[in-house]
Design a protein around this motif. Structure first.
Motif, PDB file in Angstrom:
ATOM      1  N   ALA A   1      22.469  42.829  -0.622  1.00 29.95           N
ATOM      2  CA  ALA A   1      22.117  43.702   0.504  1.00 29.95           C
ATOM      3  C   ALA A   1      20.825  44.466   0.247  1.00 29.95           C
ATOM      4  CB  ALA A   1      23.262  44.674   0.786  1.00 29.95           C
ATOM      5  N   THR A   2      20.684  45.016  -0.940  1.00 29.47           N
ATOM      6  CA  THR A   2      19.498  45.811  -1.260  1.00 29.47           C
ATOM      7  C   THR A   2      18.262  44.937  -1.400  1.00 29.47           C
ATOM      8  OG1 THR A   2      20.949  47.338  -2.394  1.00 29.47           O
ATOM      9  CG2 THR A   2      18.611  47.598  -2.792  1.00 29.47           C
ATOM     10  N   THR A   3      18.432  43.754  -1.973  1.00 31.87           N
ATOM     11  CA  THR A   3      17.298  42.835  -2.087  1.00 31.87           C
ATOM     12  C   THR A   3      16.811  42.437  -0.705  1.00 31.87           C
ATOM     13  OG1 THR A   3      18.134  42.019  -4.207  1.00 31.87           O
ATOM     14  CG2 THR A   3      16.497  40.651  -3.079  1.00 31.87           C
ATOM     15  N   MET A   4      17.749  42.174   0.208  1.00 28.66           N
ATOM     16  CA  MET A   4      17.356  41.841   1.588  1.00 28.66           C
ATOM     17  C   MET A   4      16.593  42.980   2.236  1.00 28.66           C
ATOM     18  SD  MET A   4      20.687  39.916   3.128  1.00 28.66           S
ATOM     19  CE  MET A   4      19.909  39.718   4.719  1.00 28.66           C
ATOM     20  N   LEU A   5      17.092  44.203   2.070  1.00 26.89           N
ATOM     21  CA  LEU A   5      16.438  45.384   2.649  1.00 26.89           C
ATOM     22  C   LEU A   5      15.002  45.499   2.147  1.00 26.89           C
ATOM     23  CD1 LEU A   5      16.350  48.238   4.022  1.00 26.89           C
ATOM     24  CD2 LEU A   5      17.255  49.112   1.852  1.00 26.89           C
TER      25      LEU A   5
ATOM     26  N   ALA B   1       9.023  44.598   2.656  1.00 25.58           N
ATOM     27  CA  ALA B   1       7.785  44.056   2.076  1.00 25.58           C
ATOM     28  C   ALA B   1       7.202  42.915   2.904  1.00 25.58           C
ATOM     29  CB  ALA B   1       8.055  43.574   0.649  1.00 25.58           C
ATOM     30  N   GLY B   2       7.970  42.397   3.852  1.00 22.88           N
ATOM     31  CA  GLY B   2       7.489  41.283   4.677  1.00 22.88           C
ATOM     32  C   GLY B   2       7.875  39.913   4.145  1.00 22.88           C
ATOM     33  N   ILE B   3       8.834  39.864   3.226  1.00 22.92           N
ATOM     34  CA  ILE B   3       9.314  38.589   2.681  1.00 22.92           C
ATOM     35  C   ILE B   3      10.441  38.094   3.568  1.00 22.92           C
ATOM     36  CG2 ILE B   3      10.405  37.477   0.688  1.00 22.92           C
ATOM     37  CD1 ILE B   3       9.041  39.649  -1.057  1.00 22.92           C
ATOM     38  N   LYS B   4      10.380  36.814   3.931  1.00 26.52           N
ATOM     39  CA  LYS B   4      11.333  36.252   4.896  1.00 26.52           C
ATOM     40  C   LYS B   4      12.425  35.390   4.275  1.00 26.52           C
ATOM     41  CE  LYS B   4       9.353  37.931   8.558  1.00 26.52           C
ATOM     42  NZ  LYS B   4       9.997  39.028   9.235  1.00 26.52           N
ATOM     43  N   VAL B   5      12.300  35.038   2.978  1.00 30.85           N
ATOM     44  CA  VAL B   5      13.276  34.147   2.347  1.00 30.85           C
ATOM     45  C   VAL B   5      13.751  34.756   1.033  1.00 30.85           C
ATOM     46  CG1 VAL B   5      13.655  31.831   1.384  1.00 30.85           C
ATOM     47  CG2 VAL B   5      12.190  32.110   3.392  1.00 30.85           C
ATOM     48  N   PHE B   6      15.047  34.645   0.804  1.00 25.98           N
ATOM     49  CA  PHE B   6      15.692  35.203  -0.384  1.00 25.98           C
ATOM     50  C   PHE B   6      16.665  34.163  -0.920  1.00 25.98           C
ATOM     51  CE2 PHE B   6      19.497  38.167  -1.391  1.00 25.98           C
ATOM     52  CZ  PHE B   6      19.265  38.119  -2.748  1.00 25.98           C
TER      53      PHE B   6
ATOM     54  N   ASP C   1      26.918  43.151   1.791  1.00 26.88           N
ATOM     55  CA  ASP C   1      26.093  41.964   2.036  1.00 26.88           C
ATOM     56  C   ASP C   1      26.304  41.428   3.452  1.00 26.88           C
ATOM     57  OD1 ASP C   1      25.512  42.268  -0.651  1.00 26.88           O
ATOM     58  OD2 ASP C   1      26.564  40.451  -1.289  1.00 26.88           O
ATOM     59  N   LEU C   2      27.533  41.475   3.944  1.00 22.31           N
ATOM     60  CA  LEU C   2      27.831  40.913   5.264  1.00 22.31           C
ATOM     61  C   LEU C   2      27.115  41.657   6.383  1.00 22.31           C
ATOM     62  CD1 LEU C   2      31.618  40.115   4.831  1.00 22.31           C
ATOM     63  CD2 LEU C   2      29.651  38.584   4.572  1.00 22.31           C
ATOM     64  N   MET C   3      27.129  42.980   6.323  1.00 22.42           N
ATOM     65  CA  MET C   3      26.417  43.764   7.346  1.00 22.42           C
ATOM     66  C   MET C   3      24.913  43.546   7.242  1.00 22.42           C
ATOM     67  SD  MET C   3      28.507  45.050   9.383  1.00 22.42           S
ATOM     68  CE  MET C   3      27.422  46.103  10.313  1.00 22.42           C
TER      69      MET C   3
ATOM     70  N   ASN D   1      22.177  42.157  10.097  1.00 22.86           N
ATOM     71  CA  ASN D   1      21.183  43.079  10.661  1.00 22.86           C
ATOM     72  C   ASN D   1      19.763  42.954  10.135  1.00 22.86           C
ATOM     73  OD1 ASN D   1      22.951  44.629  12.403  1.00 22.86           O
ATOM     74  ND2 ASN D   1      23.950  45.282  10.522  1.00 22.86           N
ATOM     75  N   THR D   2      19.549  42.191   9.070  1.00 17.11           N
ATOM     76  CA  THR D   2      18.227  42.137   8.452  1.00 17.11           C
ATOM     77  C   THR D   2      17.627  40.745   8.602  1.00 17.11           C
ATOM     78  OG1 THR D   2      18.920  43.832   6.881  1.00 17.11           O
ATOM     79  CG2 THR D   2      16.968  42.564   6.295  1.00 17.11           C
ATOM     80  N   ASN D   3      16.382  40.723   9.032  1.00 15.53           N
ATOM     81  CA  ASN D   3      15.703  39.464   9.346  1.00 15.53           C
ATOM     82  C   ASN D   3      15.114  38.812   8.085  1.00 15.53           C
ATOM     83  OD1 ASN D   3      14.671  37.387  10.874  1.00 15.53           O
ATOM     84  ND2 ASN D   3      12.829  38.511  11.461  1.00 15.53           N
ATOM     85  N   VAL D   4      16.012  38.364   7.200  1.00 14.96           N
ATOM     86  CA  VAL D   4      15.636  37.633   5.989  1.00 14.96           C
ATOM     87  C   VAL D   4      16.594  36.456   5.888  1.00 14.96           C
ATOM     88  CG1 VAL D   4      15.511  37.717   3.465  1.00 14.96           C
ATOM     89  CG2 VAL D   4      14.726  39.670   4.797  1.00 14.96           C
TER      90      VAL D   4
END
Length: 157
Positions: A107-111, A116-121, A142-144, A148-151
């Motif tokens: 979840a935090t890595t996605m945030l 930062a503008g990174i689209k893939v994780f 992680d589920l929320m 909600n996060t565009n990654v």
């Protein structure tokens, strides 16, 4: 939040040039594997991304700073240091304000990747709904974040 973020020059350049950047979490380094395999694994993941033409961006919080892309020294620090906090999204403000270290969860890595503008994780696995959740409400953040996060999250499990 961007005032508390440091983007490694290689990652920043790749983002500016619209080259592929892949975010990686740091919890696996400090909490998921034993030393020295944790560092070897992190470096191997980064190497594989580079082989395919991408730029790796391992994400962590060090001294209250969100780090997007770790140096070799920072990877080793995360792999060797005991007591680094596991940082979920709710922990980020406290870690920044207290100038503490945090190993980022999915979840935090996605945030941070999104900021930062990174689209893939890419990750080894995401959290889910845990056994007896109807009583414990033990549901991964992680589920929320996925909702909600565009990654885009690529997960092995």
């Amino acid at each position: 939040m961007l005032d508390y973020m440091d983007i490694k020059p290689e990652v920043k350049r790749a983002l500016e040039e619209n080259k592929p950047v892949v975010a990686l979490e740091s919890t696996i380094i400090s909490h998921g594997m034993s030393y020295p395999e944790n560092i070897e694994s992190a470096k191997t993941c980064e190497s594989e991304i580079r082989k395919e033409g991408g730029v790796p961006a391992t994400i962590a919080i060090i001294g209250g700073r969100m780090k997007v892309g770790l140096t070799d020294e920072e990877l080793v620090y995360f792999g060797e240091t005991k007591g680094i906090r596991k940082a979920s999204r709710r922990d980020v403000p406290m870690l920044i304000a207290s100038k503490l270290d945090g190993a980022t969860t999915v979840a935090t890595t996605m945030l941070i990747a999104s900021l930062a503008g990174i689209k893939v994780f890419a990750t080894g696995g995401i959290g889910g709904v845990h056994r007896n959740a109807q009583q414990t409400f033990d549901i991964s953040a992680d589920l929320m974040e996925l909702a909600n996060t565009n990654v885009a999250v690529v997960s092995a499990g």
